[in-house]
Write a protein that holds these residues in place. Structure first.
Motif, mmCIF file in Angstrom:
data_model
loop_
_atom_site.group_PDB
_atom_site.id
_atom_site.type_symbol
_atom_site.label_atom_id
_atom_site.label_comp_id
_atom_site.label_asym_id
_atom_site.label_seq_id
_atom_site.Cartn_x
_atom_site.Cartn_y
_atom_site.Cartn_z
ATOM 1 N N THR A 246 0.839 -1.198 0.000
ATOM 2 C CA THR A 246 0.000 0.000 0.000
ATOM 3 C C THR A 246 0.877 1.252 0.000
ATOM 4 O O THR A 246 2.108 1.176 0.174
ATOM 5 N N ALA A 247 0.237 2.403 -0.160
ATOM 6 C CA ALA A 247 0.973 3.662 -0.153
ATOM 7 C C ALA A 247 1.738 3.833 1.156
ATOM 8 O O ALA A 247 2.930 4.166 1.157
ATOM 9 N N VAL A 248 1.071 3.623 2.271
ATOM 10 C CA VAL A 248 1.737 3.808 3.568
ATOM 11 C C VAL A 248 2.857 2.795 3.757
ATOM 12 O O VAL A 248 3.911 3.111 4.331
ATOM 13 N N GLU A 249 2.689 1.591 3.254
ATOM 14 C CA GLU A 249 3.747 0.588 3.360
ATOM 15 C C GLU A 249 4.951 0.961 2.501
ATOM 16 O O GLU A 249 6.106 0.746 2.903
ATOM 17 N N ALA B 237 14.234 -0.266 6.786
ATOM 18 C CA ALA B 237 15.578 -0.633 6.350
ATOM 19 C C ALA B 237 16.643 0.212 7.034
ATOM 20 O O ALA B 237 17.809 -0.189 7.124
ATOM 21 N N ASN B 238 16.235 1.377 7.552
ATOM 22 C CA ASN B 238 17.165 2.282 8.228
ATOM 23 C C ASN B 238 17.127 2.114 9.743
ATOM 24 O O ASN B 238 17.699 2.918 10.477
ATOM 25 N N GLY B 239 16.419 1.077 10.203
ATOM 26 C CA GLY B 239 16.416 0.764 11.629
ATOM 27 C C GLY B 239 15.338 1.415 12.451
ATOM 28 O O GLY B 239 15.341 1.313 13.686
ATOM 29 N N VAL B 240 14.365 2.086 11.806
ATOM 30 C CA VAL B 240 13.267 2.718 12.529
ATOM 31 C C VAL B 240 12.235 1.655 12.913
ATOM 32 O O VAL B 240 11.994 0.722 12.142
ATOM 33 N N SER B 241 11.640 1.786 14.082
ATOM 34 C CA SER B 241 10.625 0.827 14.500
ATOM 35 C C SER B 241 9.407 0.927 13.597
ATOM 36 O O SER B 241 9.133 1.986 13.019
ATOM 37 N N ARG B 242 8.655 -0.165 13.509
ATOM 38 C CA ARG B 242 7.490 -0.170 12.612
ATOM 39 C C ARG B 242 6.459 0.888 13.015
ATOM 40 O O ARG B 242 5.898 1.574 12.172
ATOM 41 N N GLY B 243 6.226 1.026 14.304
ATOM 42 C CA GLY B 243 5.245 2.005 14.754
ATOM 43 C C GLY B 243 5.632 3.427 14.384
ATOM 44 O O GLY B 243 4.817 4.194 13.864
ATOM 45 N N ALA C 91 3.858 5.904 11.541
ATOM 46 C CA ALA C 91 3.368 7.227 11.942
ATOM 47 C C ALA C 91 3.948 8.316 11.047
ATOM 48 O O ALA C 91 3.227 9.222 10.611
ATOM 49 N N ARG C 92 5.246 8.230 10.757
ATOM 50 C CA ARG C 92 5.856 9.238 9.884
ATOM 51 C C ARG C 92 5.318 9.122 8.463
ATOM 52 O O ARG C 92 5.047 10.138 7.809
ATOM 53 N N ALA C 93 5.150 7.896 7.981
ATOM 54 C CA ALA C 93 4.605 7.700 6.637
ATOM 55 C C ALA C 93 3.216 8.319 6.526
ATOM 56 O O ALA C 93 2.904 9.007 5.549
ATOM 57 N N THR C 94 2.402 8.099 7.527
ATOM 58 C CA THR C 94 1.040 8.643 7.527
ATOM 59 C C THR C 94 1.061 10.162 7.548
ATOM 60 O O THR C 94 0.291 10.831 6.836
ATOM 61 N N GLU C 95 1.971 10.731 8.352
ATOM 62 C CA GLU C 95 2.099 12.187 8.428
ATOM 63 C C GLU C 95 2.496 12.778 7.074
ATOM 64 O O GLU C 95 1.925 13.776 6.618
ATOM 65 N N ALA D 70 11.221 9.984 3.467
ATOM 66 C CA ALA D 70 10.846 9.250 4.674
ATOM 67 C C ALA D 70 11.931 9.265 5.744
ATOM 68 O O ALA D 70 11.642 9.385 6.940
ATOM 69 N N ASN D 71 13.191 9.142 5.350
ATOM 70 C CA ASN D 71 14.281 9.082 6.318
ATOM 71 C C ASN D 71 14.886 10.447 6.626
ATOM 72 O O ASN D 71 15.967 10.528 7.222
ATOM 73 N N GLY D 72 14.194 11.511 6.221
ATOM 74 C CA GLY D 72 14.682 12.861 6.508
ATOM 75 C C GLY D 72 16.027 13.165 5.909
ATOM 76 O O GLY D 72 16.952 13.608 6.608
ATOM 77 N N PRO D 73 16.207 12.963 4.587
ATOM 78 C CA PRO D 73 17.520 13.169 3.962
ATOM 79 C C PRO D 73 17.942 14.633 3.980
ATOM 80 O O PRO D 73 17.113 15.535 4.056
#
Length: 225
Positions: free
Chosen positions: A104-107, A115-121, A125-129, A162-165
């Motif tokens: 999905t889009a959020v996925e 892949a960068n070590g961020v927790s799923r939760g 949340a960041r993806a949704t934001e 997503a990873n704040g580049p």
């Protein structure tokens, strides 16, 4: 500009080197892009703009010259370090969205964070934001095939950010869209870049869009003007 996110010095690249069909696509290119700055890269097809973006994003190596990302000199670094810096500090957007169709889009926006070590939760949340900020929040649960072209490209923007580049590189990001959709997508991109203070180098044929960026550079005969 508070600091320099991308610093290229003396970048040269030749294809078919030493052969009759030798093509020098980049000739001692110097370029700096500061944090919070949006630079338009304008060049005809085949002039080498994609090569320049790939070198800037550590996907390719120059024959000569220096690449610094967020102050870190990448000259001579091995694949492991280059991959680490690319994953942490660089976001890519292409003309075609390249979203993973089974997710999905959020996925799609969550995966690079995992892949960068961020927790799923936290990643979800960041993806949704991010998706909400570009106007596709209500479509977050849809797979790419159920999204319009403009929605797909906005999801691709969110994935790149997503990873704040520190640095965003975009290669004709609206080139596959109709004018009205292109305007909407470009507006979302500029808003995200402005509010996050990242640096952006955006290759485009659209001179109207280029004129809305902070600076325009032209790549001609391997040199920047």
């Amino acid at each position: 500009m508070s600091d320099v996110a991308l610093d290229l010095g003396g970048i040269s690249k030749t294809y078919n080197k030493g052969l009759p069909g030798e093509v020098r696509v980049l000739d001692a290119v110097d370029l700096s892009v500061g944090s919070g700055e949006i630079v338009a890269l304008v060049a005809p097809s085949g002039a080498g703009k994609s090569t320049l973006l790939h070198i800037a994003g550590l996907l390719d190596t120059p024959d000569a010259g220096r690449v610094r990302i967020a102050g870190q000199d990448m000259t001579g670094e091995g694949d492991a370090i280059r991959t680490q810096v690319r994953r942490r500090d660089v976001g890519f957007i292409y003309q075609f969205h390249h979203l993973l169709p089974e997710f999905t889009a959020v996925e799609n926006v969550t995966l690079p964070q995992l892949a960068n070590g961020v927790s799923r939760g936290a990643a979800t949340a960041r993806a949704t934001e991010l998706l909400t900020r570009v106007g596709v929040g209500p479509r977050a649960g849809h797979r790419p095939a159920a999204l319009s072209g403009g929605e797909q490209q906005r999801v691709a923007f969110c994935r790149a950010m997503a990873n704040g580049p520190r640095l965003l590189l975009a290669d004709e990001p609206t080139g596959n869209l109709d004018p009205a959709t292109s305007e909407t997508v470009f507006g979302a991109l500029i808003d995200l870049v402005r509010t996050t203070e990242m640096a952006a180098l955006i290759a485009t044929h659209n001179l109207d869009l280029a004129a809305r960026m902070d600076r325009i550079i032209h790549l001609t005969d391997g040199k920047l003007i």
